[in-house]
Scaffold this motif. Structure first.
Motif, short mmCIF file in Angstrom:
data_model
loop_
_atom_site.label_atom_id
_atom_site.label_comp_id
_atom_site.label_asym_id
_atom_site.label_seq_id
_atom_site.Cartn_x
_atom_site.Cartn_y
_atom_site.Cartn_z
N THR A 105 3.91 85.53 40.74
CA THR A 105 4.58 84.73 39.71
C THR A 105 5.95 85.30 39.38
O THR A 105 6.20 86.49 39.54
N LEU A 119 7.70 81.46 35.69
CA LEU A 119 7.80 80.00 35.69
C LEU A 119 6.81 79.40 36.68
O LEU A 119 6.04 78.50 36.34
N TYR A 120 6.86 79.89 37.89
CA TYR A 120 5.94 79.44 38.94
C TYR A 120 4.82 80.47 39.09
O TYR A 120 5.07 81.68 39.17
N ARG A 144 1.45 81.28 41.46
CA ARG A 144 0.82 80.94 42.74
C ARG A 144 -0.42 81.80 42.98
O ARG A 144 -0.46 82.96 42.58
N GLU A 173 -0.03 76.31 43.54
CA GLU A 173 1.10 76.60 42.66
C GLU A 173 1.08 75.74 41.41
O GLU A 173 0.76 74.55 41.45
N ASN A 221 3.71 74.96 38.07
CA ASN A 221 4.99 75.15 37.38
C ASN A 221 4.69 75.15 35.89
O ASN A 221 4.57 74.11 35.26
N GLU A 254 6.40 76.08 33.29
CA GLU A 254 7.47 75.58 32.42
C GLU A 254 7.40 74.06 32.29
O GLU A 254 7.52 73.51 31.19
N THR A 255 7.20 73.37 33.42
CA THR A 255 7.11 71.91 33.40
C THR A 255 5.92 71.45 32.56
O THR A 255 6.01 70.48 31.80
#
Length: 269
Positions: free
Chosen positions: A65, A68-69, A71, A86, A88, A90-91
């Protein structure tokens, strides 16, 4: 990563590689500005590095990581650096309500219990999900074989609309060309899926890739966008196939050669 403070305490008393036997997984946290993908086959590439950690510790599961991402990698994957789960984050946290619902996936996959084996088989949640995924992939493969016949028909209709074959011989050649075109598409997608062609978004090949085109077409369809009557997608595919035939040194793609793309069967492209 350890399943409990007790397990970590016991592990710290071990001085050799058996230390890792008590761990449930390996994790590597990078700074937010660090890209998780890379080209180099060394520890400057975070994806290579996490797999290296898994190999050296003997663990099946790893987390990578940059905050933000997030995995999850596994040594069980056929393409270990390119195949990962993965999220995201933040999204999800900044998104609409339907996006925030996806936080449940993040929680379920990255929680401690997901990595800890249970029951007589000592399988973890991730082990079970991976096994189910392999079974699902086999079902998809069977379905794809069945759907291929319908796809060939669609391709043949497209070729026929341009060439208007009238004789049985011309119809047979149109069908043969359609099969050839489909097999080249499947071959390319397979190479991209197995990382024989580099499809990470940081690679020079990605913007030419079939994966990128498929994602764009899927997005256009979901957004109900109008498509041009011009064969722009087809032209892009033809250019890609020609590049794979000849190679492109500038983006480090080695061609598969003329024999593979048998010129006698390339009637329509």
């Amino acid at each position: 990563l350890f399943s409990s403070k007790d397990e970590k305490s016991k592990a710290t008393k071990i001085k050799d590689s058996a230390f890792f036997d008590r761990a449930s997984a390996v994790a590597d946290a990078k700074a937010m500005k660090i890209y998780l993908d890379g080209i180099a086959e060394d520890n400057t590439n975070p994806s290579y590095q996490i797999i290296s950690y898994l190999d050296s510790t003997g663990k099946k599961w790893g987390i990578l990581t940059n905050g933000l991402y997030w995995r999850i990698y596994s040594t069980r994957a056929k393409s270990r650096q390119r195949a990962y789960y993965e999220v995201n984050l933040e999204t999800i946290l900044n998104g609409a309500k339907n996006q925030r619902e996806r936080f449940k996936y993040f929680y379920n996959f990255f929680r401690k219990e997901a990595f800890v084996g249970e029951g007589p088989t000592s399988q973890s949640f991730l082990d079970l999900v991976f096994s189910e995924g392999e079974s699902y992939a086999m079902e998809i493969e069977t379905e794809l074989k069945e759907r291929a016949f319908g796809v060939v028909e669609k391709i043949a209709q497209g070729f026929a609309s341009e060439s208007s074959p009238s004789s049985d011989d011309e119809l047979a050649k149109t069908y043969e060309s359609s099969l050839f075109f489909l097999f080249r598409l499947m071959f390319t997608l397979n190479c991209e899926a197995k990382s024989l062609l580099p499809v990470s978004k940081t690679s020079d090949y990605y913007r030419h890739s079939l994966r990128k085109l498929c994602n764009e077409i899927k997005e256009d369809k979901e957004l109900n966008k109008k498509w041009s009557s011009q064969p722009t997608s087809y032209d892009q595919i033809v250019n890609l196939l020609n590049m794979l035939r000849k190679g492109d040194a500038e983006i480090k793609i080695h061609g598969f050669g003329d024999e593979f793309f048998d010129a006698d069967k390339r009637r329509y492209f």
